[in-house]
Design a protein around this motif. Structure first.
Motif, short mmCIF file in Angstrom:
data_model
loop_
_atom_site.label_atom_id
_atom_site.label_comp_id
_atom_site.label_asym_id
_atom_site.label_seq_id
_atom_site.Cartn_x
_atom_site.Cartn_y
_atom_site.Cartn_z
N PRO A 1 12.07 3.19 5.81
CA PRO A 1 12.20 3.26 4.34
C PRO A 1 11.14 4.10 3.63
N TRP A 2 10.08 4.49 4.32
CA TRP A 2 8.96 5.18 3.66
C TRP A 2 9.00 6.68 3.94
N SER A 3 10.17 7.25 3.76
CA SER A 3 10.41 8.64 4.07
C SER A 3 11.50 9.18 3.15
N SER A 4 11.54 10.47 3.02
CA SER A 4 12.60 11.11 2.23
C SER A 4 13.83 11.42 3.08
N PHE A 5 13.88 10.93 4.30
CA PHE A 5 14.97 11.27 5.21
C PHE A 5 16.35 10.92 4.62
N LEU A 6 16.50 9.71 4.09
CA LEU A 6 17.82 9.30 3.59
C LEU A 6 18.30 10.19 2.45
N ALA A 7 17.40 10.62 1.59
CA ALA A 7 17.79 11.52 0.50
C ALA A 7 18.27 12.85 1.07
N HIS A 8 17.59 13.35 2.09
CA HIS A 8 18.01 14.61 2.71
C HIS A 8 19.32 14.44 3.46
N GLN A 9 19.49 13.29 4.09
CA GLN A 9 20.74 13.02 4.80
C GLN A 9 21.91 12.92 3.80
N ALA A 10 21.65 12.29 2.66
CA ALA A 10 22.69 12.14 1.64
C ALA A 10 23.16 13.48 1.08
N ASN A 11 22.25 14.47 1.04
CA ASN A 11 22.67 15.78 0.52
C ASN A 11 23.20 16.69 1.64
N GLY A 12 23.39 16.15 2.84
CA GLY A 12 24.01 16.89 3.92
C GLY A 12 23.07 17.66 4.83
N GLU B 1 0.83 -1.21 0.00
CA GLU B 1 0.00 0.00 0.00
C GLU B 1 0.86 1.26 0.00
N LYS B 2 1.96 1.23 0.71
CA LYS B 2 2.87 2.37 0.70
C LYS B 2 3.46 2.57 -0.70
N GLU B 3 3.85 1.47 -1.34
CA GLU B 3 4.37 1.55 -2.71
C GLU B 3 3.30 2.05 -3.66
N LEU B 4 2.06 1.59 -3.48
CA LEU B 4 0.97 2.06 -4.32
C LEU B 4 0.79 3.57 -4.17
N LEU B 5 0.83 4.07 -2.94
CA LEU B 5 0.69 5.51 -2.72
C LEU B 5 1.83 6.27 -3.41
N LEU B 6 3.05 5.78 -3.30
CA LEU B 6 4.18 6.44 -3.97
C LEU B 6 4.01 6.42 -5.49
N THR B 7 3.54 5.31 -6.03
CA THR B 7 3.29 5.21 -7.46
C THR B 7 2.24 6.22 -7.90
N VAL B 8 1.16 6.30 -7.16
CA VAL B 8 0.09 7.25 -7.47
C VAL B 8 0.60 8.68 -7.37
N MET B 9 1.41 8.97 -6.36
CA MET B 9 1.97 10.31 -6.22
C MET B 9 2.80 10.69 -7.45
N ARG B 10 3.61 9.74 -7.94
CA ARG B 10 4.43 10.01 -9.13
C ARG B 10 3.56 10.25 -10.36
N GLU B 11 2.51 9.47 -10.50
CA GLU B 11 1.62 9.63 -11.65
C GLU B 11 0.93 11.00 -11.63
N VAL B 12 0.42 11.37 -10.47
CA VAL B 12 -0.26 12.67 -10.35
C VAL B 12 0.75 13.79 -10.57
#
Length: 172
Positions: A140-151, A32-43
């Motif tokens: 895993p269902w957060s943008s935290f790691l991407a923000h951490q990777a950019n400092g 369901e989390k993956e489905l929500l992310l997929t729908v978010m990308r489509e929209v």
């Protein structure tokens, strides 16, 4: 019907909270989390916006988005909720009507850089707040790691105590 006013984002980021109907854990499974992310990308492809941050928990999600000037954020949220509901029903082989989302959603127009950072911290600390993990980097269902990777966040951020920046915020 309540008299809720939605203001134009005016090229500013918008913090959004959408909650599942009666706090049911509709988003509890990875599928369901993956489905929500997929729908978010489509929209996002149809109604352009920048996804600045997100977190998806079992019964709600938080976003920080910046819609294109001609796109209403309320239309984005409505589209995501409707499309998710249709896809969820299909995946679950449900024929009867189902209510998955509360009728309204919470929004907050970001005022300045401090407000932006406060809401980013709130989003990224949310899995710890709700007892899902003790380290935001483990969720895993957060943008935290991407923000951490950019400092934006050091290792260990949010593991020992709630960040002072979120104070008494509660957007659940």
């Amino acid at each position: 019907m309540t008299d809720i006013r939605r203001y134009s984002a005016d090229n500013r980021p918008v913090f959004i909270t959408a909650v599942c109907y009666q706090r049911k854990p509709v988003l509890a499974n990875a599928s369901e989390k993956e489905l929500l992310l997929t729908v978010m990308r489509e929209v996002k492809a149809e109604m352009p916006f920048r996804l600045l941050a997100y977190v998806i928990l079992d019964d709600h999600f938080h976003w920080l988005i910046k819609p294109e000037p001609d796109v209403a954020f309320s239309s984005i949220v409505q589209s995501v909720k409707l499309r998710f509901t249709h896809r969820y029903k299909r995946a679950q082989n449900l024929i009867q009507p189902v209510t998955l989302w509360q009728k309204r959603f919470w929004d907050h127009l970001i005022r300045d850089q401090d407000d932006l950072h406060q809401h980013l911290d709130y989003i990224h600390y949310n899995p710890v707040k709700h007892g899902r993990v003790s380290d935001p980097a483990d969720y895993p269902w957060s943008s935290f790691l991407a923000h951490q990777a950019n400092g934006s966040y050091p290792n260990g951020w949010g593991t020992t105590q709630p960040p002072a920046s979120i104070g008494t915020l509660n957007f659940e």
